[in-house]
Scaffold this motif. Structure first.
Motif, PDB file in Angstrom:
ATOM      1  N   TYR A  79       0.805  -1.219   0.000  1.00 34.58           N
ATOM      2  CA  TYR A  79       0.000   0.000   0.000  1.00 34.58           C
ATOM      3  C   TYR A  79       0.840   1.272   0.000  1.00 34.58           C
ATOM      4  CZ  TYR A  79      -4.111  -2.804   1.230  1.00 34.58           C
ATOM      5  OH  TYR A  79      -5.140  -3.696   1.237  1.00 34.58           O
ATOM      6  N   ARG A  80       2.110   1.163  -0.182  1.00 38.08           N
ATOM      7  CA  ARG A  80       3.011   2.301  -0.024  1.00 38.08           C
ATOM      8  C   ARG A  80       2.605   3.525  -0.851  1.00 38.08           C
ATOM      9  NH1 ARG A  80       8.337   3.728   1.679  1.00 38.08           N
ATOM     10  NH2 ARG A  80       8.613   1.887   2.940  1.00 38.08           N
ATOM     11  N   ASP A  81       2.141   3.350  -2.060  1.00 39.69           N
ATOM     12  CA  ASP A  81       1.789   4.491  -2.915  1.00 39.69           C
ATOM     13  C   ASP A  81       0.285   4.615  -3.151  1.00 39.69           C
ATOM     14  OD1 ASP A  81       4.508   5.201  -3.267  1.00 39.69           O
ATOM     15  OD2 ASP A  81       4.717   3.564  -4.718  1.00 39.69           O
ATOM     16  N   ASP A  82      -0.521   3.959  -2.345  1.00 37.28           N
ATOM     17  CA  ASP A  82      -1.973   3.973  -2.499  1.00 37.28           C
ATOM     18  C   ASP A  82      -2.551   5.133  -1.685  1.00 37.28           C
ATOM     19  OD1 ASP A  82      -4.713   3.513  -2.431  1.00 37.28           O
ATOM     20  OD2 ASP A  82      -4.533   1.360  -2.137  1.00 37.28           O
ATOM     21  N   ALA A  85      -5.280   4.220   0.859  1.00 39.69           N
ATOM     22  CA  ALA A  85      -4.723   3.513   2.016  1.00 39.69           C
ATOM     23  C   ALA A  85      -3.966   4.479   2.924  1.00 39.69           C
ATOM     24  CB  ALA A  85      -3.811   2.381   1.560  1.00 39.69           C
ATOM     25  N   ILE A  86      -3.268   5.428   2.338  1.00 43.88           N
ATOM     26  CA  ILE A  86      -2.527   6.408   3.141  1.00 43.88           C
ATOM     27  C   ILE A  86      -3.492   7.227   3.990  1.00 43.88           C
ATOM     28  CG2 ILE A  86      -1.133   8.513   2.986  1.00 43.88           C
ATOM     29  CD1 ILE A  86       0.253   7.168   0.539  1.00 43.88           C
ATOM     30  N   LYS A  87      -4.603   7.639   3.413  1.00 45.97           N
ATOM     31  CA  LYS A  87      -5.613   8.405   4.156  1.00 45.97           C
ATOM     32  C   LYS A  87      -6.219   7.549   5.280  1.00 45.97           C
ATOM     33  CE  LYS A  87      -8.315  11.996   4.627  1.00 45.97           C
ATOM     34  NZ  LYS A  87      -7.805  13.125   5.367  1.00 45.97           N
ATOM     35  N   GLU A  88      -6.526   6.297   4.974  1.00 40.69           N
ATOM     36  CA  GLU A  88      -7.054   5.399   6.003  1.00 40.69           C
ATOM     37  C   GLU A  88      -6.016   5.160   7.098  1.00 40.69           C
ATOM     38  OE1 GLU A  88      -8.304   1.843   4.027  1.00 40.69           O
ATOM     39  OE2 GLU A  88      -9.924   2.854   2.969  1.00 40.69           O
ATOM     40  N   GLY A  89      -4.757   5.022   6.689  1.00 36.96           N
ATOM     41  CA  GLY A  89      -3.686   4.811   7.655  1.00 36.96           C
ATOM     42  C   GLY A  89      -3.515   5.987   8.600  1.00 36.96           C
ATOM     43  N   ALA A 155      -3.646  -7.067   8.858  1.00 36.66           N
ATOM     44  CA  ALA A 155      -2.550  -6.637   7.990  1.00 36.66           C
ATOM     45  C   ALA A 155      -2.904  -5.395   7.189  1.00 36.66           C
ATOM     46  CB  ALA A 155      -2.154  -7.780   7.051  1.00 36.66           C
ATOM     47  N   GLU A 156      -4.138  -5.287   6.712  1.00 36.19           N
ATOM     48  CA  GLU A 156      -4.516  -4.144   5.880  1.00 36.19           C
ATOM     49  C   GLU A 156      -4.336  -2.831   6.628  1.00 36.19           C
ATOM     50  OE1 GLU A 156      -8.363  -4.378   4.167  1.00 36.19           O
ATOM     51  OE2 GLU A 156      -7.926  -6.220   3.087  1.00 36.19           O
ATOM     52  N   LYS A 157      -4.830  -2.758   7.861  1.00 38.15           N
ATOM     53  CA  LYS A 157      -4.729  -1.513   8.619  1.00 38.15           C
ATOM     54  C   LYS A 157      -3.278  -1.208   8.978  1.00 38.15           C
ATOM     55  CE  LYS A 157      -9.324  -1.051  10.459  1.00 38.15           C
ATOM     56  NZ  LYS A 157     -10.138  -0.752  11.625  1.00 38.15           N
ATOM     57  N   VAL A 161      -1.235   2.142   7.878  1.00 41.07           N
ATOM     58  CA  VAL A 161      -0.508   3.028   8.796  1.00 41.07           C
ATOM     59  C   VAL A 161       0.939   3.182   8.343  1.00 41.07           C
ATOM     60  CG1 VAL A 161       0.380   3.254  11.159  1.00 41.07           C
ATOM     61  CG2 VAL A 161      -1.999   2.592  10.781  1.00 41.07           C
ATOM     62  N   MET A 162       1.556   2.076   7.937  1.00 44.56           N
ATOM     63  CA  MET A 162       2.944   2.138   7.465  1.00 44.56           C
ATOM     64  C   MET A 162       3.056   2.979   6.195  1.00 44.56           C
ATOM     65  SD  MET A 162       4.086  -1.782   8.235  1.00 44.56           S
ATOM     66  CE  MET A 162       5.428  -1.691   7.081  1.00 44.56           C
ATOM     67  N   ALA A 163       2.066   2.914   5.315  1.00 46.23           N
ATOM     68  CA  ALA A 163       2.075   3.731   4.097  1.00 46.23           C
ATOM     69  C   ALA A 163       2.017   5.207   4.469  1.00 46.23           C
ATOM     70  CB  ALA A 163       0.910   3.357   3.191  1.00 46.23           C
ATOM     71  N   TRP A 164       1.191   5.536   5.458  1.00 43.70           N
ATOM     72  CA  TRP A 164       1.129   6.925   5.917  1.00 43.70           C
ATOM     73  C   TRP A 164       2.456   7.339   6.538  1.00 43.70           C
ATOM     74  CZ3 TRP A 164       1.202   8.957  10.994  1.00 43.70           C
ATOM     75  CH2 TRP A 164       0.962  10.326  11.066  1.00 43.70           C
TER      76      TRP A 164
END
Length: 176
Positions: A79-82, A85-89, A155-157, A161-164
């Motif tokens: 999810y690094r560039d998603d 996902a960054i917003k959710e993280g 794992a998704e969450k 968070v790591m992507a953020w």
């Protein structure tokens, strides 16, 4: 007719209930028996079917991302560039992680996540493992306290968070 009974200065007469009250009571009993019989034996809406329908409606209304079974071969965050996902993280971080790592990830009880120093590794694989499994007393360094395991987040969450975090700290790298 009987004489009213007196208890503590209150007189209690033996008056019968009004007929309309008795009819309401009787009708409610008959309707409840009919209701139970209909829904248990004649309805096509038993509890297990109702649950399955509700789950299907919920999944149609709120589609979920496909569960992550494994990361890339090198352990990097998928999810690094998603952007979603960054917003959710960010939301998950502020709700759960900010209590220890501070609202801006600069550290509080837990260490800073935006400086260049990573106590337990700075790759996606290491950070994911640290978040999911936690930091127990046997792994503590620099007199910093431990961290609880967050496997319950899923794992998704954790990846979100790591992507953020990767947007806040360039020293969090994909892999070595």
């Amino acid at each position: 007719m009987k004489e009213p009974k007196e208890v503590d200065g209150i007189f209690q007469a033996d008056n019968p209930m009004p007929p309309w009250w008795k009819m309401v009571w009787l009708i409610s009993i008959i309707v409840s028996i009919g209701y139970v019989a209909y829904f248990h034996w004649y309805s096509d809406w038993p509890q297990d079917v109702a649950f399955e329908k509700e789950v299907a409606e919920h999944e149609a209304k709120f589609p979920t991302k496909q569960a992550i079974v494994a990361t890339n071969d090198d352990g990097s965050n998928p999810y690094r560039d998603d952007a979603v996902a960054i917003k959710e993280g960010e939301g998950t971080y502020k709700q759960i992680c900010s209590a220890c790592h501070g609202p801006t990830a600069e550290g509080a009880v837990g260490p800073s996540l935006v400086d260049k120093d990573w106590i337990h590794g700075n790759t996606d694989k290491e950070v994911f493992h640290n978040i999911m499994k936690g930091i127990g007393p046997e792994r503590q360094k620099l007199n910093r306290g431990g961290m609880p395991a967050w496997e319950g987040l899923g794992a998704e969450k954790v990846y979100a968070v790591m992507a953020w975090l990767a947007t806040k700290n360039s020293t969090l790298v994909k892999a070595k």
